[in-house]
Design an enzyme around this catalytic site. Structure first.
Site, mmCIF file in Angstrom:
data_model
loop_
_atom_site.group_PDB
_atom_site.id
_atom_site.type_symbol
_atom_site.label_atom_id
_atom_site.label_comp_id
_atom_site.label_asym_id
_atom_site.label_seq_id
_atom_site.Cartn_x
_atom_site.Cartn_y
_atom_site.Cartn_z
ATOM 1 N N ARG A 129 0.043 4.509 2.927
ATOM 2 C CA ARG A 129 -0.091 4.430 4.623
ATOM 3 C C ARG A 129 0.368 5.351 5.298
ATOM 4 N NH1 ARG A 129 4.207 -0.476 4.714
ATOM 5 N NH2 ARG A 129 4.717 0.040 2.542
ATOM 6 N N CYS A 131 0.914 -1.328 -0.030
ATOM 7 C CA CYS A 131 -0.181 -0.030 0.133
ATOM 8 C C CYS A 131 0.697 1.234 -0.072
ATOM 9 C CB CYS A 131 -1.034 -0.164 1.159
ATOM 10 S SG CYS A 131 -1.841 1.524 1.388
ATOM 11 N N TRP A 176 -9.073 5.546 -0.474
ATOM 12 C CA TRP A 176 -9.829 6.217 -1.397
ATOM 13 C C TRP A 176 -8.838 5.719 -2.644
ATOM 14 C CZ3 TRP A 176 -8.367 9.311 2.776
ATOM 15 C CH2 TRP A 176 -7.029 9.811 2.848
ATOM 16 N N GLU A 212 -5.167 3.321 -10.409
ATOM 17 C CA GLU A 212 -5.876 2.164 -10.343
ATOM 18 C C GLU A 212 -6.987 1.852 -11.125
ATOM 19 O OE1 GLU A 212 -6.169 2.946 -5.712
ATOM 20 O OE2 GLU A 212 -6.139 0.677 -5.844
HETATM 21 N N1 ARG Z 1 -6.704 -1.809 -7.124
HETATM 22 C C1 ARG Z 1 -8.158 -1.880 -6.814
HETATM 23 C C2 ARG Z 1 -9.224 -1.354 -7.677
HETATM 24 O O1 ARG Z 1 -8.759 -1.031 -8.778
HETATM 25 C C3 ARG Z 1 -8.212 -1.399 -5.340
HETATM 26 C C4 ARG Z 1 -7.265 -1.728 -4.161
HETATM 27 C C5 ARG Z 1 -7.554 -0.833 -2.903
HETATM 28 N N2 ARG Z 1 -7.169 0.603 -3.308
HETATM 29 C C6 ARG Z 1 -7.178 1.500 -2.367
HETATM 30 N N3 ARG Z 1 -6.971 2.542 -3.235
HETATM 31 N N4 ARG Z 1 -7.387 1.537 -1.087
HETATM 32 O O2 ARG Z 1 -10.426 -1.586 -7.691
#
Ligand code: ARG
Length: 366
Positions: free
Chosen positions: A66, A63, A235, A240
């Site tokens: 953090r 992560c 968030w 991602e």
């Molecule tokens: N990578 C995953 C997604 O795209 C989420 C993982 C957790 N990500 C976060 N920002 N807490 O759905």
């Protein structure tokens, strides 16, 4: 017995020291020892649960977010074991974490694993995720990562609308083995339509993504006690969605469509059409979330925040652990300091762990 007690001991020592409760350690350990001797288990106090959860986040090697581990809101649903109550708690988690767009990092604990007693499990990967349907041949509608769970949901009687962005229902396995599902109320799932800040050329793709990434299939271990059901969220970091969920060939695989919509030269890879498409798609994701007032962070800011976290951990004398391949952002990684550094990928406790999925690729329960 001794094994569990040793884990409890290590955890209580660190936890109570960090909370300035050193004077309570011996007393607490005596109680835990008795409880383990009698039941081969011990129950965390809320303070232990709350701080243990924060420590697990602090120790989450993969992560990048953090820095904010101390801001985690921890909810206690350990005593919630009935169908209605469990669905209620999951919905409430999503509502409180969504917080009208100003997303709150949150974790809800359900019952821990105990000898001879199977606790509740959530079968979803996240509280909110889009269904994936396999059409005749090889065409896939929606999220290919959800094919198996979608099949399972359909076998349970759920029916999606066959759109690219159908929110899957919540599916739980109750103590005793019964599997139940429930749709999330539409007005409780915050979604963001994706628009580009300076062109309408992407509008026809009709993209959207949901606001809150809340993982529901990982286990959290604290002081030797395992919590197999513990939805948690932060968030999103823009990449991602824009560089993985939308871009991976095994996910929405949108780069070719984005390039076409933007009239990029796809005849040669050296035109860097993929890279250009990635940048514009990711700009659109960040812009759309910001416009709608939904928390999101770009990867450059997230890397700076991680640098702060590294400094603070050093200052507090704790070892910094991390998984390099997960910490580097999937776009322009070398433009962040993370790329140029090494991280010790050691698994500390408390922490998050993968666990066995309860259904197969074909959607059948195991
Ligand atoms: N990578 C995953 C997604 O795209 C989420 C993982 C957790 N990500 C976060 N920002 N807490 O759905």
């Amino acid at each position: 017995m001794t094994k569990l007690f040793n884990k409890a001991k290590a955890f209580v020592h660190t936890c109570y020291q960090e909370l300035g409760m050193e004077d309570k350690i011996e007393e607490r350990l005596a109680v835990i020892k008795q409880e383990i001797e009698a039941t081969d288990f011990y129950e965390h106090t809320f303070i232990e649960l709350e701080h243990g959860a924060k420590m697990a986040w602090r120790n989450a090697n993969k992560c990048i977010g953090r820095l904010f581990w101390q801001t985690l809101t921890v909810r206690d649903a350990r005593l919630c074991t009935d169908e209605e109550g469990i669905f209620d708690e999951l919905r409430t988690h999503l509502r409180l974490a969504t917080n009208g767009g100003k997303i709150k990092p949150m974790m809800t604990f359900f019952a821990p694993r105990k000898q001879g007693k199977e606790p509740v499990r959530v079968l979803n990967h996240q509280l909110v995720r889009y269904a994936g349907y396999e059409e005749e041949g090889t065409r896939i509608i929606g999220d290919p990562a959800s094919l198996a769970l979608t099949k399972l949901c359909e076998s349970l009687g759920w029916q999606g609308e066959q759109s690219a962005f159908d929110v899957l229902p919540l599916v739980i396995k109750l103590p005793g083995g019964r599997v139940k599902w429930r749709d999330l109320p539409k007005n409780e799932v915050l979604r963001v339509p994706i628009r580009h800040p300076d062109t309408d050329k992407l509008d026809n793709l009709q993209l959207e993504w949901y606001a809150v990434p809340a993982i529901t299939d990982m286990m959290v271990e604290i002081g030797g006690i395992e919590y197999p059901t513990v939805p948690f969220n932060g968030w999103y970091m823009g990449t991602e969605i824009g560089a993985r969920n939308f871009a991976d060939e095994k996910r929405y695989d949108l780069l070719p469509q984005v390039a076409k919509a933007l009239d990029l030269d796809k005849t040669k890879t050296s035109s860097l059409w993929k890279d250009k498409a990635l940048v514009e798609l990711n700009r659109a994701v960040l812009y759309s979330f910001q416009q709608k007032g939904v928390s999101i962070v770009d990867h450059h800011t997230a890397a700076e925040q991680f640098k702060q976290f590294e400094k603070r951990e050093k200052a507090s004398g704790r070892p910094l652990t991390g998984t390099w391949s997960w910490l580097i952002p999937p776009m322009s990684p070398a433009a962040t300091h993370i790329f140029h550094q090494n991280y010790q990928d050691e698994l500390l406790s408390p922490n998050f762990h993968y666990q066995e999925r309860l259904f197969q690729e074909n959607g059948c329960l195991k």
